[in-house]
Design a protein around this motif. Structure first.
Motif, PDB file in Angstrom:
ATOM      1  N   ASN A  97      33.807  -0.213 -57.925  1.00 56.52           N
ATOM      2  CA  ASN A  97      32.488  -0.045 -57.347  1.00 56.52           C
ATOM      3  C   ASN A  97      32.618   0.704 -56.027  1.00 56.52           C
ATOM      4  OD1 ASN A  97      29.827  -0.200 -56.605  1.00 56.52           O
ATOM      5  ND2 ASN A  97      29.969  -2.315 -55.864  1.00 56.52           N
ATOM      6  N   ASN A  98      32.009   1.871 -55.928  1.00 57.81           N
ATOM      7  CA  ASN A  98      32.049   2.662 -54.698  1.00 57.81           C
ATOM      8  C   ASN A  98      30.641   2.884 -54.155  1.00 57.81           C
ATOM      9  OD1 ASN A  98      34.885   3.069 -54.791  1.00 57.81           O
ATOM     10  ND2 ASN A  98      34.575   4.637 -56.356  1.00 57.81           N
ATOM     11  N   SER A  99      29.749   1.909 -54.323  1.00 55.74           N
ATOM     12  CA  SER A  99      28.368   2.082 -53.903  1.00 55.74           C
ATOM     13  C   SER A  99      28.266   2.062 -52.386  1.00 55.74           C
ATOM     14  CB  SER A  99      27.488   0.975 -54.489  1.00 55.74           C
ATOM     15  OG  SER A  99      27.873  -0.277 -53.986  1.00 55.74           O
ATOM     16  N   ALA A 100      27.240   2.759 -51.879  1.00 54.03           N
ATOM     17  CA  ALA A 100      27.010   2.831 -50.440  1.00 54.03           C
ATOM     18  C   ALA A 100      25.516   2.711 -50.174  1.00 54.03           C
ATOM     19  CB  ALA A 100      27.541   4.144 -49.889  1.00 54.03           C
ATOM     20  N   LEU A 101      25.183   2.230 -48.964  1.00 54.94           N
ATOM     21  CA  LEU A 101      23.801   2.100 -48.526  1.00 54.94           C
ATOM     22  C   LEU A 101      23.629   2.897 -47.245  1.00 54.94           C
ATOM     23  CD1 LEU A 101      20.957   0.720 -48.630  1.00 54.94           C
ATOM     24  CD2 LEU A 101      21.949  -1.089 -47.199  1.00 54.94           C
ATOM     25  N   ALA A 102      22.668   3.798 -47.229  1.00 52.89           N
ATOM     26  CA  ALA A 102      22.393   4.622 -46.046  1.00 52.89           C
ATOM     27  C   ALA A 102      20.999   4.316 -45.526  1.00 52.89           C
ATOM     28  CB  ALA A 102      22.505   6.104 -46.380  1.00 52.89           C
ATOM     29  N   THR A 103      20.874   4.243 -44.212  1.00 53.92           N
ATOM     30  CA  THR A 103      19.590   4.049 -43.545  1.00 53.92           C
ATOM     31  C   THR A 103      19.376   5.200 -42.575  1.00 53.92           C
ATOM     32  OG1 THR A 103      19.897   1.659 -43.646  1.00 53.92           O
ATOM     33  CG2 THR A 103      18.196   2.476 -42.162  1.00 53.92           C
ATOM     34  N   VAL A 104      18.199   5.831 -42.632  1.00 53.61           N
ATOM     35  CA  VAL A 104      17.903   6.960 -41.747  1.00 53.61           C
ATOM     36  C   VAL A 104      16.562   6.730 -41.044  1.00 53.61           C
ATOM     37  CG1 VAL A 104      19.191   8.621 -43.130  1.00 53.61           C
ATOM     38  CG2 VAL A 104      16.759   8.293 -43.575  1.00 53.61           C
ATOM     39  N   LYS A 105      16.484   7.244 -39.826  1.00 52.32           N
ATOM     40  CA  LYS A 105      15.225   7.247 -39.083  1.00 52.32           C
ATOM     41  C   LYS A 105      14.860   8.692 -38.788  1.00 52.32           C
ATOM     42  CE  LYS A 105      12.843   5.148 -35.140  1.00 52.32           C
ATOM     43  NZ  LYS A 105      12.976   4.256 -33.952  1.00 52.32           N
ATOM     44  N   ILE A 140       9.669   7.558 -39.473  1.00 52.53           N
ATOM     45  CA  ILE A 140       9.892   7.009 -40.808  1.00 52.53           C
ATOM     46  C   ILE A 140      11.279   6.376 -40.837  1.00 52.53           C
ATOM     47  CG2 ILE A 140       9.982   7.502 -43.289  1.00 52.53           C
ATOM     48  CD1 ILE A 140       7.272   8.081 -42.056  1.00 52.53           C
ATOM     49  N   LEU A 141      11.356   5.148 -41.308  1.00 54.97           N
ATOM     50  CA  LEU A 141      12.619   4.454 -41.509  1.00 54.97           C
ATOM     51  C   LEU A 141      12.790   4.251 -43.009  1.00 54.97           C
ATOM     52  CD1 LEU A 141      15.072   3.037 -40.128  1.00 54.97           C
ATOM     53  CD2 LEU A 141      13.765   0.914 -40.268  1.00 54.97           C
ATOM     54  N   GLU A 142      13.899   4.738 -43.563  1.00 51.55           N
ATOM     55  CA  GLU A 142      14.089   4.668 -45.011  1.00 51.55           C
ATOM     56  C   GLU A 142      15.536   4.332 -45.329  1.00 51.55           C
ATOM     57  OE1 GLU A 142      12.837   3.926 -48.004  1.00 51.55           O
ATOM     58  OE2 GLU A 142      11.267   5.397 -47.526  1.00 51.55           O
ATOM     59  N   ALA A 143      15.744   3.676 -46.458  1.00 50.85           N
ATOM     60  CA  ALA A 143      17.090   3.319 -46.908  1.00 50.85           C
ATOM     61  C   ALA A 143      17.219   3.656 -48.392  1.00 50.85           C
ATOM     62  CB  ALA A 143      17.369   1.837 -46.681  1.00 50.85           C
ATOM     63  N   ALA A 144      18.456   3.938 -48.799  1.00 45.08           N
ATOM     64  CA  ALA A 144      18.719   4.243 -50.209  1.00 45.08           C
ATOM     65  C   ALA A 144      20.177   3.969 -50.519  1.00 45.08           C
ATOM     66  CB  ALA A 144      18.379   5.705 -50.516  1.00 45.08           C
ATOM     67  N   GLU A 145      20.436   3.670 -51.808  1.00 42.24           N
ATOM     68  CA  GLU A 145      21.804   3.479 -52.272  1.00 42.24           C
ATOM     69  C   GLU A 145      22.276   4.734 -52.996  1.00 42.24           C
ATOM     70  OE1 GLU A 145      22.669  -1.154 -53.135  1.00 42.24           O
ATOM     71  OE2 GLU A 145      21.364  -0.165 -54.600  1.00 42.24           O
ATOM     72  N   GLY A 146      23.591   4.899 -53.047  1.00 44.54           N
ATOM     73  CA  GLY A 146      24.161   6.018 -53.757  1.00 44.54           C
ATOM     74  C   GLY A 146      25.583   5.745 -54.161  1.00 44.54           C
ATOM     75  N   ASN A 147      26.094   6.595 -55.046  1.00 46.18           N
ATOM     76  CA  ASN A 147      27.483   6.475 -55.485  1.00 46.18           C
ATOM     77  C   ASN A 147      28.372   7.165 -54.451  1.00 46.18           C
ATOM     78  OD1 ASN A 147      29.818   6.118 -56.931  1.00 46.18           O
ATOM     79  ND2 ASN A 147      29.459   7.863 -58.291  1.00 46.18           N
ATOM     80  N   ALA A 172      24.326   8.529 -50.840  1.00 49.73           N
ATOM     81  CA  ALA A 172      23.358   7.590 -50.282  1.00 49.73           C
ATOM     82  C   ALA A 172      22.578   8.229 -49.133  1.00 49.73           C
ATOM     83  CB  ALA A 172      24.078   6.327 -49.813  1.00 49.73           C
ATOM     84  N   LEU A 173      23.284   8.955 -48.257  1.00 51.35           N
ATOM     85  CA  LEU A 173      22.630   9.624 -47.133  1.00 51.35           C
ATOM     86  C   LEU A 173      21.640  10.678 -47.637  1.00 51.35           C
ATOM     87  CD1 LEU A 173      22.414  10.227 -44.095  1.00 51.35           C
ATOM     88  CD2 LEU A 173      24.382  11.753 -44.351  1.00 51.35           C
TER      89      LEU A 173
END
Length: 544
Positions: free
Chosen positions: A423-431, A439-446, A451-452
């Motif tokens: 599992n190499n999942s990542a979570l990115a949060t950007v403002k 805007i504050l948003e988050a997303a997951e990616g491989n 993710a970014l």
């Protein structure tokens, strides 16, 4: 184009048969049909479609073309001579050839006595009978025949008399073309020219078939060999697009056609069709899923690229100084490359390609050049990231549009590595700030970059819906100073695309995520700039 002209050459494309023998190249029926139709548009007279009966794919391909014929090209079926000691009429391979329904058939036979005795395990006399019987049978069934003399040059070298006997057998049976094949690709141009000249002298009267040439590239001389054959009387030239083929490939038609037509004055295809050559080359490379060769002569992206400042200055005054043909003649275009070797001429010429007019008296031009050289010394590479250079120029000129502002980002990685689970999942949060709105948003990616990228898209897509069309299509990382270990500086190149265009951006940092962030953000920004250039007005809409 006058078909009867003495300078007329007949181009025979074997990409769909010989070309597909390249290691790592595989095509579907749909791929083959798409390539065949593109070659038809290019004006190729003969297109070899494959060996019907050798595999189901080729059978279906020929059936499909019976239902939807090509516009001008002759589609050609390919096969060997009949097998030893049976009649051509009884050989099932030839029945499959007839079922393909083509008017033209290419038959290959053995020219080299070594192949007859060691490969076919038969007598030299039987081989002559196989050639003659096969061609006579196909002629009796209403087919026109091209005879490919396999291993011709090796056979001629080791047993000249027997090799010529095989050609006489093909002539007696009614072959309309005799194609001399350098199947092992080991013959050199001076040898090819000498042998072709001798063959033309022996069989070249008005009642004999015309001569063709088929060369492989194992000595890296396939194109030169084919030209040598033409200069001594060959009038059919066989090859493949992009030089695809087994081992080292076949003679590259993307080089042969312009050399023969633009340099030597032969008629191969129409002038307006020649101007489609680069686009055809790239389309075929996409269809077969092989990266285009940027440095290929005539059709490569770098074929008319100019990097050194002195070169650029000269070519701006007169393209003949550093270009052997006009790029537009083969459907290509001149490119001015930006790098640490650039001079003011590079910057001014490159700016013009982006619709920015500069001159040497404008202080911004020298400012851009100095900034470019400084950044390249830090590890940036604008030669491969022209979108980032466009943004750099716009910023120096005060014309860089602020579509959004990144206030910050965080990336968290969840790494699990077990035999039963990876599992190499990542979570990115950007403002992000857009049009005064945070805007504050988050997303997951491989992975962290995916993710970014996804988080940025989620934050921006409601303001700029066209971002949904953007795709991150390639991601390259290079360590610039390996001796620095984990503190090494990293360069990241990101290629993005929409439905119509591709663009590349660059980021450099000792932190790979920071470098990736810079390249990804500029990729999104440049995509919006491209959209702006095609739309009269581009305004962010209210968040939904």
């Amino acid at each position: 184009m006058n078909a009867n002209s003495s300078n007329r050459l007949w181009i025979y494309d074997t990409t769909l048969r010989d070309g597909t023998q390249r290691e790592g190249l595989s095509v579907s029926i749909e791929d083959k049909l798409r390539i065949a139709r593109r070659l038809d548009q290019l004006g190729i007279p003969f297109i070899e479609g494959g060996w019907p009966g050798a595999n189901p794919k080729d059978v279906q391909f020929f059936w499909q073309l019976q239902e939807e014929p090509l516009q001008q090209a002759e589609i050609v079926a390919f096969c060997s001579t009949r097998r030893p000691h049976i009649s051509a009429a009884e050989d099932p391979l030839l029945q499959a050839i007839l079922s393909a329904g083509t008017r033209w058939v290419t038959i290959f036979g053995k020219s080299w006595d070594l192949h007859v005795t060691e490969g076919l395990k038969t007598s030299l006399e039987e081989n002559l009978a196989m050639i003659q019987d096969t061609i006579e049978y196909l002629r009796s069934q209403g087919r026109r025949v091209i005879y490919d003399a396999e291993h011709w040059f090796d056979g001629f070298k080791y047993n000249r008399e027997y090799a010529l006997e095989t050609l006489h057998a093909a002539i007696a049976a009614g072959a309309e073309w005799l194609v001399l094949c350098d199947t092992n690709g080991g013959t050199l141009p001076h040898e090819v020219g000498s042998v072709v000249k001798e063959v033309v002298a022996v069989v070249g009267d008005q009642n004999s078939p015309q001569i063709g040439i088929h060369t492989h590239n194992d000595s890296d001389t396939a194109v030169a060999n084919a030209i040598a054959g033409v200069l001594e009387g060959a009038r059919m030239v066989q090859g493949t697009m992009n030089g695809y083929g087994e081992r080292c490939g076949n003679a590259n038609l993307c080089s042969l056609i312009p050399n023969l037509q633009l340099k030597l004055g032969y008629s191969c295809i129409e002038t307006e069709q020649l101007a489609q050559l680069a686009q055809t080359s790239r389309l075929i490379s996409e269809v077969v899923n092989l990266a285009p060769d940027d440095h290929a002569p005539f059709v490569g992206r770098s074929a008319f690229a100019h990097k050194g400042g002195i070169h650029v200055s000269a070519v701006e005054r007169n393209p003949l100084t550093y270009e052997h043909v006009q790029p537009e003649q083969v459907g290509n275009s001149r490119r001015i490359v930006i790098s640490d070797q650039a001079g003011l001429s590079n910057v001014i010429a490159k700016a013009r390609t982006f619709g920015i007019e500069l001159d040497k008296q404008n202080p911004a031009a020298r400012q851009i050049l100095q900034h470019l050289k400084k950044l390249e010394s830090e590890g940036y590479q604008f030669e491969a990231a022209e979108a980032s250079f466009d943004l750099l120029m716009r910023e120096a000129l005060g014309k860089r549009q602020q579509f959004f502002t990144i206030k910050g980002f965080q990336v968290h990685c969840d790494l699990v590595s077990r035999i039963e689970q990876q599992n190499n999942s990542a979570l990115a949060t950007v403002k992000v700030t857009v049009n005064g709105q945070d805007i504050l948003e988050a997303a997951e990616g491989n992975g962290p970059v995916a993710a970014l990228d996804e988080a940025l898209r989620k934050a921006l897509v409601n303001f700029y819906p066209q971002i949904a069309e953007f795709e991150l299509s390639d991601y390259k990382v290079r360590i610039l100073d390996e001796h620095s270990g984990t503190s090494a500086k990293t360069r990241v190149l990101v290629e993005s695309r929409n439905n119509h265009q591709r663009w590349t951006t660059v980021g450099v940092s000792t932190n790979i995520l920071a470098a990736s962030y810079q390249a990804v953000v500029e990729g999104l920004e440049y995509g919006l700039l491209l959209h702006l250039s095609t739309e009269a007005v581009l305004q962010p809409i209210a968040s939904l």
